[in-house]
Enzyme design. Sequence first.
Site, PDB file in Angstrom:
ATOM      1  CB  SER A 152      32.723  33.140  45.100  1.00  0.00           C
ATOM      2  OG  SER A 152      33.253  34.452  45.213  1.00  0.00           O
ATOM      3  CE1 TYR A 165      31.375  33.373  50.491  1.00  0.00           C
ATOM      4  CE2 TYR A 165      33.001  34.351  49.032  1.00  0.00           C
ATOM      5  CZ  TYR A 165      31.710  33.887  49.261  1.00  0.00           C
ATOM      6  OH  TYR A 165      30.777  33.944  48.248  1.00  0.00           O
TER       7      TYR A 165
HETATM    8  C1  BGC Z   1      30.662  37.468  47.891  1.00  0.00           C
HETATM    9  C2  BGC Z   1      30.157  38.888  47.883  1.00  0.00           C
HETATM   10  C3  BGC Z   1      31.119  39.781  47.127  1.00  0.00           C
HETATM   11  C4  BGC Z   1      31.452  39.193  45.770  1.00  0.00           C
HETATM   12  C5  BGC Z   1      32.518  39.999  45.037  1.00  0.00           C
HETATM   13  C6  BGC Z   1      30.903  37.040  46.482  1.00  0.00           C
HETATM   14  O1  BGC Z   1      31.315  35.722  46.449  1.00  0.00           O
HETATM   15  O2  BGC Z   1      29.726  36.636  48.544  1.00  0.00           O
HETATM   16  O3  BGC Z   1      30.013  39.349  49.202  1.00  0.00           O
HETATM   17  O4  BGC Z   1      30.560  41.071  46.953  1.00  0.00           O
HETATM   18  O5  BGC Z   1      31.899  37.866  45.917  1.00  0.00           O
HETATM   19  O6  BGC Z   1      33.604  40.342  45.844  1.00  0.00           O
END
Ligand code: BGC
Length: 266
Positions: A152, A165
Amino acid sequence: MQISLARQVALVTGASSGIGHAAAKALAAAGAAVVINYNSSARPAEALAAQINAEGGKALAIGADVSKEDEVERLFAKTVDAFGSLDILVANSGLQKDAAAVDMTLDDWNKVIGVNLTGQFLCARAALRIFQRQGVRAGVSRAAGKIIHMSSVHQRIPWAGHVNYAASKGGVDQLMQSLAQEVSHQRIRINSIAPGAISTAINAEATAGAAGEKLLELIPYGRIGDVEDVANAVVFLASDLSDYIVGTTLFIDGGMSLYPEFRGNG
Ligand code: BGC
């Protein structure tokens, strides 16, 4: 240029929806036999497998919780039983359990680290064991196997209210690079994709309506991403077109990781 993954077997974790679902579809369209892993939502995974098979491809939906060692082992054993080999792993399963750090329960911390980070380790380990046994399959691919970790933008961008996360994705970055350093000499190619805001169920609230408008301020390219934007890159990283790309993260984020707040001045 046509990408062919004919005679290759791909396993996509977390493929019942969102990015994983689109990646499985795209890999099948490129000619790979695809295992569509799901955890709780069997139906959409089975529907996608049925659709791929009806269109002349090869697919199988297999349930497994990637945070559990025995289930991961079974998932990979069943994959090889069904299709005879494994060439491509897309370690994609991921979830969010958001809360301010002071309110975050240990359960929600563990759950996110368990799926997003430990799950990617367990799947990568199982794939590596198969790739090492198998070696380069002449005429199939130049690599003995390819792993694509779904990271991400939050492997780089800190994210208040999402410490579990962000920590999991920061971990995925070092997991990917360390694995690549360890096994690339065996002709195993490992890379990551770091999506930004992609329209999926995980961020349905953040991408719709007024919240979506606000989100666009963080995306220089001016649109929310589609799952296909990521799926296309999965196919590329799985193919020999990217054979010299090793240990890299491809950001697919419309420029979100470019610190757009600094565009005016800083
Ligand atoms: C997340 C999303 C988020 C995006 C940008 C991703 O890794 O799962 O929820 O919108 O990152 O912030």
